[in-house]
Design a protein around this motif. Structure first.
Motif, PDB file in Angstrom:
ATOM      1  N   SER A 141      -4.612   3.237   6.128  1.00 55.45           N
ATOM      2  CA  SER A 141      -5.937   3.678   5.689  1.00 55.45           C
ATOM      3  C   SER A 141      -5.854   4.885   4.764  1.00 55.45           C
ATOM      4  O   SER A 141      -6.656   5.020   3.834  1.00 55.45           O
ATOM      5  N   HIS A 179     -14.952   4.006  10.394  1.00 57.49           N
ATOM      6  CA  HIS A 179     -13.671   3.413  10.001  1.00 57.49           C
ATOM      7  C   HIS A 179     -12.783   3.155  11.220  1.00 57.49           C
ATOM      8  O   HIS A 179     -12.222   2.061  11.373  1.00 57.49           O
ATOM      9  N   THR A 180     -12.666   4.138  12.079  1.00 62.31           N
ATOM     10  CA  THR A 180     -11.813   4.003  13.268  1.00 62.31           C
ATOM     11  C   THR A 180     -12.317   2.897  14.180  1.00 62.31           C
ATOM     12  O   THR A 180     -11.523   2.088  14.687  1.00 62.31           O
ATOM     13  N   PRO A 229     -14.052   4.700   4.317  1.00 70.11           N
ATOM     14  CA  PRO A 229     -12.675   5.206   4.379  1.00 70.11           C
ATOM     15  C   PRO A 229     -12.427   6.097   5.604  1.00 70.11           C
ATOM     16  O   PRO A 229     -13.363   6.586   6.242  1.00 70.11           O
ATOM     17  N   CYS A 230     -11.156   6.309   5.899  1.00 68.49           N
ATOM     18  CA  CYS A 230     -10.770   7.117   7.052  1.00 68.49           C
ATOM     19  C   CYS A 230     -11.027   8.604   6.772  1.00 68.49           C
ATOM     20  O   CYS A 230     -11.251   9.012   5.632  1.00 68.49           O
ATOM     21  N   SER A 290      -0.980   6.726   7.297  1.00 68.94           N
ATOM     22  CA  SER A 290      -1.500   5.456   7.805  1.00 68.94           C
ATOM     23  C   SER A 290      -1.792   4.560   6.613  1.00 68.94           C
ATOM     24  O   SER A 290      -1.841   5.028   5.472  1.00 68.94           O
ATOM     25  N   GLU A 324       1.021   0.814  12.902  1.00 69.15           N
ATOM     26  CA  GLU A 324       0.290  -0.175  12.107  1.00 69.15           C
ATOM     27  C   GLU A 324       1.238  -1.194  11.490  1.00 69.15           C
ATOM     28  O   GLU A 324       0.890  -2.377  11.380  1.00 69.15           O
ATOM     29  N   SER A 377       0.828  -1.204   0.000  1.00 70.98           N
ATOM     30  CA  SER A 377       0.000   0.000   0.000  1.00 70.98           C
ATOM     31  C   SER A 377       0.866   1.259   0.000  1.00 70.98           C
ATOM     32  O   SER A 377       0.598   2.225  -0.731  1.00 70.98           O
ATOM     33  N   ILE A 404     -13.813  -1.577   6.693  1.00 72.10           N
ATOM     34  CA  ILE A 404     -12.742  -0.587   6.557  1.00 72.10           C
ATOM     35  C   ILE A 404     -12.627  -0.120   5.114  1.00 72.10           C
ATOM     36  O   ILE A 404     -12.340   1.049   4.839  1.00 72.10           O
ATOM     37  N   ARG A 436      -4.607   3.050  -4.033  1.00 63.51           N
ATOM     38  CA  ARG A 436      -5.915   2.703  -3.478  1.00 63.51           C
ATOM     39  C   ARG A 436      -6.327   1.276  -3.825  1.00 63.51           C
ATOM     40  O   ARG A 436      -6.794   0.520  -2.968  1.00 63.51           O
ATOM     41  N   TYR A 440      -5.767   4.848   0.931  1.00 66.28           N
ATOM     42  CA  TYR A 440      -7.022   4.747   0.174  1.00 66.28           C
ATOM     43  C   TYR A 440      -7.165   5.935  -0.778  1.00 66.28           C
ATOM     44  O   TYR A 440      -7.778   5.812  -1.853  1.00 66.28           O
ATOM     45  N   ALA A 489     -11.472  -0.436  12.629  1.00 66.30           N
ATOM     46  CA  ALA A 489     -10.037  -0.707  12.692  1.00 66.30           C
ATOM     47  C   ALA A 489      -9.626  -1.168  14.087  1.00 66.30           C
ATOM     48  O   ALA A 489      -8.821  -2.097  14.230  1.00 66.30           O
TER      49      ALA A 489
END
Length: 220
Positions: A49, A125-126, A99-100, A47, A195, A27, A95, A57, A52, A129
């Protein structure tokens, strides 16, 4: 049939381990192409996330989608295993769908599959996660064997799992500290570091469980 079941389970365990390790590496790795071309927003690397919203993405979505599918298909050793992995499957998919809300990574107002406002999507999202990472921790705890009759190899594997749990706990605390301690909030990429600890430890635990390290396997 029993041997076929064990072989299939081992393959699924290996895939879960590989997917866990590849998620942060690919990613962010492929996101560098967007960084070099100047197409990503400044916070794209803060992050997993946040990727994305980067050029990578499809990599982030694809890996999480695959992780979700394999978790859903995975048949564990007992009902608790099945519940934990099923929860992980739903959270991984959520997730992707929600999205974040990293404002430095995107300028979009409405995001995700349901076009929710950025803030609302970020809250969901949070939460997902957090539940996903807790499920990772529980899974690794359940890999450990206890009792007086365990083999030396199982004891060695237990030590590896303990190290993985320590790394995961460190990652969780690292992420928490970054969001709570005001002096650390400016170091946005610290979340990514936490992470990475979580994902690499999670992937390693699954690979050990799958028997990928011969020195830790029970002797036939």
């Amino acid at each position: 049939m029993e041997d076929l079941y064990r072989i299939t389970m081992r393959k699924e365990q290996k895939i879960l381990g590989v997917l866990g390790i590849l998620l942060p590496l690919l990613s962010v790795g492929f996101g560098l192409f967007g960084y070099w071309r100047g197409t990503n927003e400044p916070g794209w690397y803060e992050s997993i996330s946040a990727t994305y919203y980067a050029n990578s993405r499809m990599m982030m979505i694809g890996l999480l989608f695959a992780l979700s599918i394999y978790y859903w298909a995975y048949k564990g050793y007992d009902i608790i295993d099945n519940i934990v992995t099923s929860v992980a499957a739903v959270m991984a998919m959520a997730i992707v769908m929600f999205p974040c809300a990293d404002g430095r990574a995107t300028t979009e107002e409405f995001v995700g599959l349901f076009c929710l406002p950025l803030k609302a999507s970020g809250i969901i999202h949070t939460a997902c996660a957090v539940i996903l990472y807790v499920s990772f921790f529980i899974q690794t705890c359940r890999f450990m064997k206890h009792g007086d009759n365990i083999t030396d190899e199982k004891r060695k594997r237990n030590k590896v799992y303990i190290c993985c749990l320590a790394m995961m706990l460190f990652g969780m605390l690292f992420i928490l500290a970054t969001n709570v301690i005001s002096s650390l909030k400016e170091y946005h990429y610290f979340v990514l570091i936490g992470e990475c600890f979580l994902q690499l430890a999670f992937g390693t635990a699954w690979l050990v469980k799958a028997g990928c390290i011969n020195a830790l396997n029970d002797k036939e």
